[in-house]
Design a protein around this motif. Structure first.
Motif, PDB file in Angstrom:
ATOM      1  N   TYR A  58     118.998  81.671  56.851  1.00  0.00           N
ATOM      2  CA  TYR A  58     119.214  81.672  55.403  1.00  0.00           C
ATOM      3  C   TYR A  58     119.507  83.075  54.879  1.00  0.00           C
ATOM      4  CZ  TYR A  58     117.341  76.938  55.644  1.00  0.00           C
ATOM      5  OH  TYR A  58     117.132  75.622  55.955  1.00  0.00           O
ATOM      6  N   LYS A  59     118.868  84.053  55.493  1.00  0.00           N
ATOM      7  CA  LYS A  59     119.115  85.435  55.087  1.00  0.00           C
ATOM      8  C   LYS A  59     120.566  85.834  55.381  1.00  0.00           C
ATOM      9  CE  LYS A  59     117.542  90.198  55.834  1.00  0.00           C
ATOM     10  NZ  LYS A  59     116.568  91.060  56.568  1.00  0.00           N
ATOM     11  N   GLU A  60     121.048  85.463  56.552  1.00  0.00           N
ATOM     12  CA  GLU A  60     122.426  85.770  56.925  1.00  0.00           C
ATOM     13  C   GLU A  60     123.411  85.031  56.021  1.00  0.00           C
ATOM     14  OE1 GLU A  60     122.711  84.779  61.029  1.00  0.00           O
ATOM     15  OE2 GLU A  60     121.723  86.627  61.719  1.00  0.00           O
ATOM     16  N   ARG A  61     123.101  83.792  55.725  1.00  0.00           N
ATOM     17  CA  ARG A  61     123.980  83.019  54.846  1.00  0.00           C
ATOM     18  C   ARG A  61     123.987  83.577  53.425  1.00  0.00           C
ATOM     19  NH1 ARG A  61     123.624  76.635  55.168  1.00  0.00           N
ATOM     20  NH2 ARG A  61     125.304  77.023  53.675  1.00  0.00           N
ATOM     21  N   TYR A  62     122.853  84.082  52.992  1.00  0.00           N
ATOM     22  CA  TYR A  62     122.782  84.695  51.660  1.00  0.00           C
ATOM     23  C   TYR A  62     123.764  85.854  51.552  1.00  0.00           C
ATOM     24  CZ  TYR A  62     121.007  87.742  47.959  1.00  0.00           C
ATOM     25  OH  TYR A  62     120.900  88.572  46.856  1.00  0.00           O
TER      26      TYR A  62
ATOM     27  N   VAL B  94     102.597  85.339  52.342  1.00  0.00           N
ATOM     28  CA  VAL B  94     103.064  84.999  50.993  1.00  0.00           C
ATOM     29  C   VAL B  94     104.375  85.712  50.678  1.00  0.00           C
ATOM     30  CG1 VAL B  94     102.545  85.198  48.531  1.00  0.00           C
ATOM     31  CG2 VAL B  94     100.756  84.496  50.130  1.00  0.00           C
ATOM     32  N   TYR B  95     104.458  86.974  51.080  1.00  0.00           N
ATOM     33  CA  TYR B  95     105.661  87.761  50.816  1.00  0.00           C
ATOM     34  C   TYR B  95     106.872  87.167  51.542  1.00  0.00           C
ATOM     35  CZ  TYR B  95     108.770  91.829  50.607  1.00  0.00           C
ATOM     36  OH  TYR B  95     109.827  92.670  50.394  1.00  0.00           O
ATOM     37  N   GLU B  96     106.683  86.793  52.803  1.00  0.00           N
ATOM     38  CA  GLU B  96     107.787  86.200  53.558  1.00  0.00           C
ATOM     39  C   GLU B  96     108.173  84.838  52.990  1.00  0.00           C
ATOM     40  OE1 GLU B  96     106.589  86.127  57.623  1.00  0.00           O
ATOM     41  OE2 GLU B  96     107.098  88.247  57.977  1.00  0.00           O
ATOM     42  N   ASN B  97     107.185  84.080  52.549  1.00  0.00           N
ATOM     43  CA  ASN B  97     107.491  82.786  51.931  1.00  0.00           C
ATOM     44  C   ASN B  97     108.272  82.959  50.630  1.00  0.00           C
ATOM     45  OD1 ASN B  97     106.279  81.217  53.900  1.00  0.00           O
ATOM     46  ND2 ASN B  97     104.277  81.198  52.890  1.00  0.00           N
ATOM     47  N   TYR B  98     107.932  84.015  49.905  1.00  0.00           N
ATOM     48  CA  TYR B  98     108.654  84.306  48.661  1.00  0.00           C
ATOM     49  C   TYR B  98     110.119  84.625  48.956  1.00  0.00           C
ATOM     50  CZ  TYR B  98     110.233  86.948  44.589  1.00  0.00           C
ATOM     51  OH  TYR B  98     110.960  87.409  43.515  1.00  0.00           O
TER      52      TYR B  98
ATOM     53  N   PHE C 261     111.740  83.815  51.650  1.00  0.00           N
ATOM     54  CA  PHE C 261     112.341  82.592  52.197  1.00  0.00           C
ATOM     55  C   PHE C 261     112.815  81.681  51.067  1.00  0.00           C
ATOM     56  CE2 PHE C 261     112.117  78.224  53.719  1.00  0.00           C
ATOM     57  CZ  PHE C 261     112.819  78.300  54.911  1.00  0.00           C
ATOM     58  N   THR C 262     111.952  81.507  50.064  1.00  0.00           N
ATOM     59  CA  THR C 262     112.308  80.671  48.907  1.00  0.00           C
ATOM     60  C   THR C 262     113.505  81.248  48.158  1.00  0.00           C
ATOM     61  OG1 THR C 262     109.992  80.007  48.650  1.00  0.00           O
ATOM     62  CG2 THR C 262     111.444  79.659  46.770  1.00  0.00           C
ATOM     63  N   CYS C 263     113.524  82.569  48.003  1.00  0.00           N
ATOM     64  CA  CYS C 263     114.650  83.232  47.331  1.00  0.00           C
ATOM     65  C   CYS C 263     115.950  82.986  48.083  1.00  0.00           C
ATOM     66  CB  CYS C 263     114.391  84.729  47.218  1.00  0.00           C
ATOM     67  SG  CYS C 263     113.162  85.206  45.994  1.00  0.00           S
ATOM     68  N   TYR C 264     115.919  83.178  49.398  1.00  0.00           N
ATOM     69  CA  TYR C 264     117.134  83.006  50.199  1.00  0.00           C
ATOM     70  C   TYR C 264     117.644  81.569  50.139  1.00  0.00           C
ATOM     71  CZ  TYR C 264     116.566  87.650  52.283  1.00  0.00           C
ATOM     72  OH  TYR C 264     116.476  89.009  52.473  1.00  0.00           O
ATOM     73  N   VAL C 265     116.721  80.604  50.177  1.00  0.00           N
ATOM     74  CA  VAL C 265     117.130  79.202  50.120  1.00  0.00           C
ATOM     75  C   VAL C 265     117.742  78.861  48.765  1.00  0.00           C
ATOM     76  CG1 VAL C 265     116.295  76.813  50.128  1.00  0.00           C
ATOM     77  CG2 VAL C 265     115.463  78.426  51.841  1.00  0.00           C
TER      78      VAL C 265
END
Length: 211
Positions: free
Chosen positions: A10-14, A123-127, A129-133
């Motif tokens: 998702y990060k790469e796609r962003y 929590v930070y990584e989940n945040y 992750f949610t942003c990228y999605v």
């Protein structure tokens, strides 16, 4: 697929969608000279027909010209739709992310100092992750719509160029005759006036000599 793999994907796609956005907008800006060229072609024929009152009776000319003008209007319409009305979502700046990280670390430290960093990292990584999605989904939708309108604009632009260019063939195959006739008439009138002037001058000279 593991969480870490999805996160990376998702990060790469962003960042890929941000790059696509730049490419689409570059392509849109690159089409401006073509718009100006076609506008000049349409304006020239408009000036040679409507403005000076010379209206060719050739139906083929008017068919090509009017359809070309309509296609040009559609090209402008789709160009505007491709450039305006989009809101892209961007990941917060490093300062904002760092402030967020420090805040949740401080909150968790009040609960359990030993596990605070581990909880904060999760929590930070989940945040992120949610942003990228969410942001990638929105930006992808924007890019798809922009690309579609850009493609429609380019197709309309090419069609407009072909139609307007073709309208020049019947225009010059019919109008030059009238233009040439007008030119010949003007030339004949000028020559006649010149002959009359020369004849008058000769008569005047002869009269003077006889006196």
């Amino acid at each position: 697929m593991e969480y870490s793999d999805r996160f990376k994907d998702y990060k790469e796609r962003y960042y890929f969608e941000l790059d696509v956005r730049e490419k689409i907008e570059t392509r849109l800006r690159a089409s401006f000279p073509i718009f100006l060229l076609i506008f000049a072609l349409i304006a020239y024929l408009f000036d040679k027909t409507i403005n000076i009152g010379y209206l060719p009776a050739d139906k083929i000319f008017w068919s090509f010209y009017l359809l070309g003008a309509i296609a040009f209007i559609f090209a402008i319409f789709f160009q505007i739709k491709a450039m305006h009305g989009y809101s892209y979502s961007l990941v917060p700046t490093p300062n904002t992310l760092e402030t967020y990280y420090e805040k949740i670390l401080e909150d968790y430290a009040k609960i359990n100092c030993g596990l605070a960093k581990a909880w904060t990292k999760e929590v930070y990584e989940n945040y992120l992750f949610t942003c990228y999605v969410a942001y990638t989904s929105q930006n992808t939708s924007n890019n798809d719509t922009k690309a579609l309108n850009s493609s429609r604009s380019l197709s309309s632009l090419i069609l407009a160029f072909l139609l307007v260019s073709l309208s020049y063939i019947p225009f010059y195959s019919s109008s030059p005759k009238g233009i040439k006739d007008d030119t010949k008439t003007a030339t004949t009138t000028a020559a006649t006036a010149s002959t009359v002037c020369e004849g008058t001058a000769s008569t005047t000279n002869e009269t003077s000599d006889s006196n």
